[in-house]
Design a protein around this motif. Structure first.
Motif, PDB file in Angstrom:
ATOM      1  N   ARG A 185     -26.945 -19.055   8.109  1.00  0.00           N
ATOM      2  CA  ARG A 185     -27.341 -18.760   9.468  1.00  0.00           C
ATOM      3  C   ARG A 185     -26.521 -18.339  10.341  1.00  0.00           C
ATOM      4  N   GLU A 186     -25.151 -18.613  10.095  1.00  0.00           N
ATOM      5  CA  GLU A 186     -24.115 -18.605  11.048  1.00  0.00           C
ATOM      6  C   GLU A 186     -23.522 -17.163  10.635  1.00  0.00           C
ATOM      7  N   LEU A 187     -22.709 -16.607  11.817  1.00  0.00           N
ATOM      8  CA  LEU A 187     -22.080 -15.408  11.671  1.00  0.00           C
ATOM      9  C   LEU A 187     -20.879 -15.527  12.147  1.00  0.00           C
TER      10      LEU A 187
ATOM     11  N   GLU B 254     -20.430  -9.558  11.665  1.00  0.00           N
ATOM     12  CA  GLU B 254     -21.789 -10.057  11.033  1.00  0.00           C
ATOM     13  C   GLU B 254     -21.852 -10.733   9.739  1.00  0.00           C
ATOM     14  N   ARG B 255     -20.658 -10.970   8.995  1.00  0.00           N
ATOM     15  CA  ARG B 255     -20.573 -11.634   7.779  1.00  0.00           C
ATOM     16  C   ARG B 255     -21.074 -12.950   8.105  1.00  0.00           C
ATOM     17  N   ARG B 256     -21.970 -13.523   6.928  1.00  0.00           N
ATOM     18  CA  ARG B 256     -22.845 -14.649   7.203  1.00  0.00           C
ATOM     19  C   ARG B 256     -22.357 -15.873   6.398  1.00  0.00           C
TER      20      ARG B 256
ATOM     21  N   SER C  65     -17.274 -16.910   3.798  1.00  0.00           N
ATOM     22  CA  SER C  65     -18.562 -17.293   2.854  1.00  0.00           C
ATOM     23  C   SER C  65     -18.210 -16.810   1.613  1.00  0.00           C
TER      24      SER C  65
END
Length: 694
Positions: A641-643, A636-638, A676
């Motif tokens: 809006r992309e996981l 769930e690292r963002r 990220s």
């Protein structure tokens, strides 16, 4: 407004029963009143064909109406009476006062113009230009009137005597050399250019030139000290420098601190020199006061901006040492020549935490002075400021003052600030420094609280994770853990590796919902219950069922996802893994020969419902195979809006086939972190199990 022709019988407006133009109007005590009064007089003069009296009439009307607005502060009655011989203007106010006399002023050769000027510069002008003037006191207030006779016309009433200077002796200024009405009007009505960035120098030079020419001065200068540390500076000059030995005419400027100044003229004594110099000084002082107030307002706005920026900078740092190092950088050189921050230790002693000096070469001397001891030392004054919780002055050689650092009622230390070499701190600067001290103390206290919370969180987090993973022949274990971006919070992710009674090893990885102390308490509960039940030899399905009952009963509404894997040696050098998933993501099976795939069957998360399901999956690991467990902090690292997602995790693991467990865990951690630029919003836990058989 009334416009009539009447024949008056008595009073200053009555001039022998001639036809007159009369206008009366009531005006408010407002800065626009003098302009309205001038417009009224101008219109009456035009109707009566008395344009030759225009300059004198407008000048005197301006002075009387301005004087009434400034001092009476009531409504004004303006009466203008014009007849063929001249003009009479009366300005009346409604201020209370003695009403026992009628004063009529007629110029004579026995009255000194300096004595008249003591009643106000307006009356000096009236006395100079009016044919007659006087004041009246009535039950409703008082009034001042003046009469201007047309040149060559027979005076209506007592004849105005020709003005002769009071001393009448040799060296006096003749009546013909007296200032003209036009020059006086220009002097009193000149004003700064409203469109100029700094209009005061040009305005002062214009004003000085006019008054110097009117009194015949050979030279003059206006000096001003704005209290900004630059000392007294010439604002305007005229003519030559004063000659040594000359008696100079000096008039102080009527300005408030920190402004101070004077107007100086190299002029011969005359009846008009000092009154005109005073008049010019008053006009300049009015605009200097406006300049002082404008600069003070701009300065206060700058201080507010500075305090807001300082608060933002101090709030951004939650590191104690960095916060204290930042404070002197904010103060020097804007608010002081040097700055030192001392903090109080647990024994009440002051310790130098940070310092700065506008001249870096002076830092060693500053540190030496700050370390000196004795009853008159800076150290003693700092202790006094800390003890008394009040501002304390500091004497030479490092002159300045110290203010205590107090936050939430606790004395944290002192903030010492040295004054600039040529500038003492004014009240505004002292108030700003005291405000900076309050904000700095609060920032230091917040940083200390955060440091304590971070220490507690790290200690608690470490207690929930195994200090080291066991070393087992033929089995490789490796783990990576990255806490959430808020290092003062305890995460809910955990992992563990512990021995089973039958000789196998149990691999555990889980994630408790939420963060903080409550989540840590549930994490500790889950970890301890697993260790107790496994130590008692309970089978894994029963362990999960009993753990679910415990969380439903005592979990406080929090749930937990869990992955359990019992690992033991199998045939032909492989490892047999019995995998149980309770709401947890499926692990990735990484083949030593290449390829990665998800394995296992999902089950029910613990702590949500009374009954759970957790199917068993048997996963054989050949030599070189790895099983990668992880928490949702990875997937769930963002990035916007992309996981990161499970597919990207599987694809990132595939090239790592054949590598050791340590390398696989470290590479996957780096891949997830580098996905990220943001700090992790959730804990990241990765646990790798590998068959290290040769």
């Amino acid at each position: 407004m009334e416009d009539t022709r009447v024949s008056a019988e008595t009073g200053p407006a009555s001039e022998g029963g001639r036809d007159e133009h009369v206008r009366r109007v009531r005006l408010p005590a407002d800065r626009r009143t003098p302009a309205a009064a001038r417009a009224l007089v101008r219109s009456v003069l035009a109707e009566a064909d008395l344009d030759d009296l225009l300059n004198e009439a407008l000048l005197l009307t301006t002075e009387l109406s301005t004087n009434a607005v400034e001092h009476a502060r009531t409504e004004l009655d303006i009466e203008v009476v014009a007849d063929p011989a001249g003009l009479t203007v009366t300005v009346s106010d409604f201020a209370t006062g003695p009403v026992d006399e009628l004063v009529v002023g007629i110029r004579s050769d026995t009255e000194n113009i300096d004595e008249v000027s003591e009643r106000g510069r307006g009356l000096m002008l009236v006395d100079h230009f009016a044919s007659r003037w006087g004041t009246t006191y009535l039950p409703t207030g008082k009034g001042v009137w003046f009469r201007l006779d047309r040149p060559g016309a027979a005076p209506a009433g007592p004849v105005a005597l020709e003005h002769v200077p009071a001393n009448g002796g040799e060296g006096t200024v003749a009546a013909s050399s007296a200032p003209s009405a036009a020059a006086m009007s220009e002097l009193t009505q000149t004003s700064p250019d409203p469109n100029a960035d700094d209009p005061l120098p040009d305005f002062a030079a214009d004003l000085l030139t006019r008054v110097a020419e009117m009194v015949g001065a050979a030279g003059g200068v206006i000096r001003l000290d704005r209290g900004d540390g630059q000392g007294t500076q010439p604002l305007a000059r005229y003519g030559r420098q004063p000659r040594p030995g000359n008696e100079l005419l000096q008039v102080p400027l009527a300005v408030h601190r920190p402004y101070a100044g004077e107007l100086e003229l190299d002029a011969a004594p005359s009846a008009y020199a000092r009154p005109l110099a005073v008049l010019a000084a008053e006009r300049l002082s009015l605009h200097l006061e406006n300049d002082r107030l404008r600069r003070a307002d701009v300065r206060r706005q700058a201080w507010l901006t500075f305090l807001a920026e300082a608060s933002e900078l101090l709030a951004q740092s939650l590191d104690v040492e960095l916060t204290m190092a930042l404070i002197p950088q904010l103060v020097v050189p804007r608010l002081g020549q040097w700055c030192a921050v001392h903090t109080t230790d647990e024994w009440g002693r002051l310790r130098l935490a940070a310092s700065s000096h506008a001249d870096e070469s002076m830092l060693p001397q500053l540190h030496k002075v700050l370390q000196e001891v004795g009853p008159e030392s800076v150290q003693a004054r700092l202790r006094e400021a800390s003890r008394s919780a009040a501002q304390v002055p500091l004497g030479p050689p490092m002159e300045g003052f110290a203010v205590p650092l107090i936050a939430r009622g606790q004395r944290l230390g002192t903030l010492a600030v040295g004054r600039h070499l040529r500038h003492r701190h004014d009240p505004d600067e002292v108030a700003v420094l005291e405000d900076v001290a309050r904000r700095a103390a609060l920032a230091i206290e917040n940083a200390r609280i955060h440091a304590e919370r971070r220490r507690v969180a790290q200690t608690l987090q470490q207690s929930l994770l195994p200090p080291v993973l066991p070393v087992v022949e033929g089995i490789g274990f490796a783990a990576e853990y990255v806490p959430t971006g808020d290092d003062a919070e305890v995460g809910g992710d955990f992992y563990d590796v512990l021995p089973l009674p039958d000789g196998r090893w149990l691999v555990v990885i889980g994630d408790v919902s939420g963060k903080g102390v409550q989540a840590a308490a549930v994490t500790g509960l889950v970890r301890d219950v697993i260790r107790v039940l496994v130590g008692d030899g309970k089978p894994l399905p029963e362990v999960l069922a009993r753990l679910n009952e415990t969380l439903v009963e005592r979990g406080g509404g929090r749930y937990c996802t869990l992955a359990l894997a019992a690992v033991g040696p199998g045939r032909y050098g492989q490892l047999d893994v019995s995998l149980h998933l309770a709401g947890h993501d499926r692990p990735v099976l990484l083949r030593g020969t290449g390829g990665a795939a998800f394995v296992g069957t999902g089950g029910t998360a613990l702590g949500l419902i009374d009954t759970i399901t957790s199917p068993t999956a048997e996963v054989p690991l050949a030599a070189g195979d790895s099983l990668v467990f992880y928490t949702d902090g990875v997937t769930e690292r963002r990035r916007g809006r992309e996981l990161f997602g499970v597919d990207r995790l599987r694809d990132a693991a595939a090239p790592l086939a054949g590598y050791s467990a340590d390398v696989v865990a470290a590479r996957l951690r780096a891949t997830a972190i580098n996905f990220s630029v943001e700090t992790p919003r959730d804990d990241i836990a990765i646990l790798v199990l590998r068959n290290d058989a040769l």
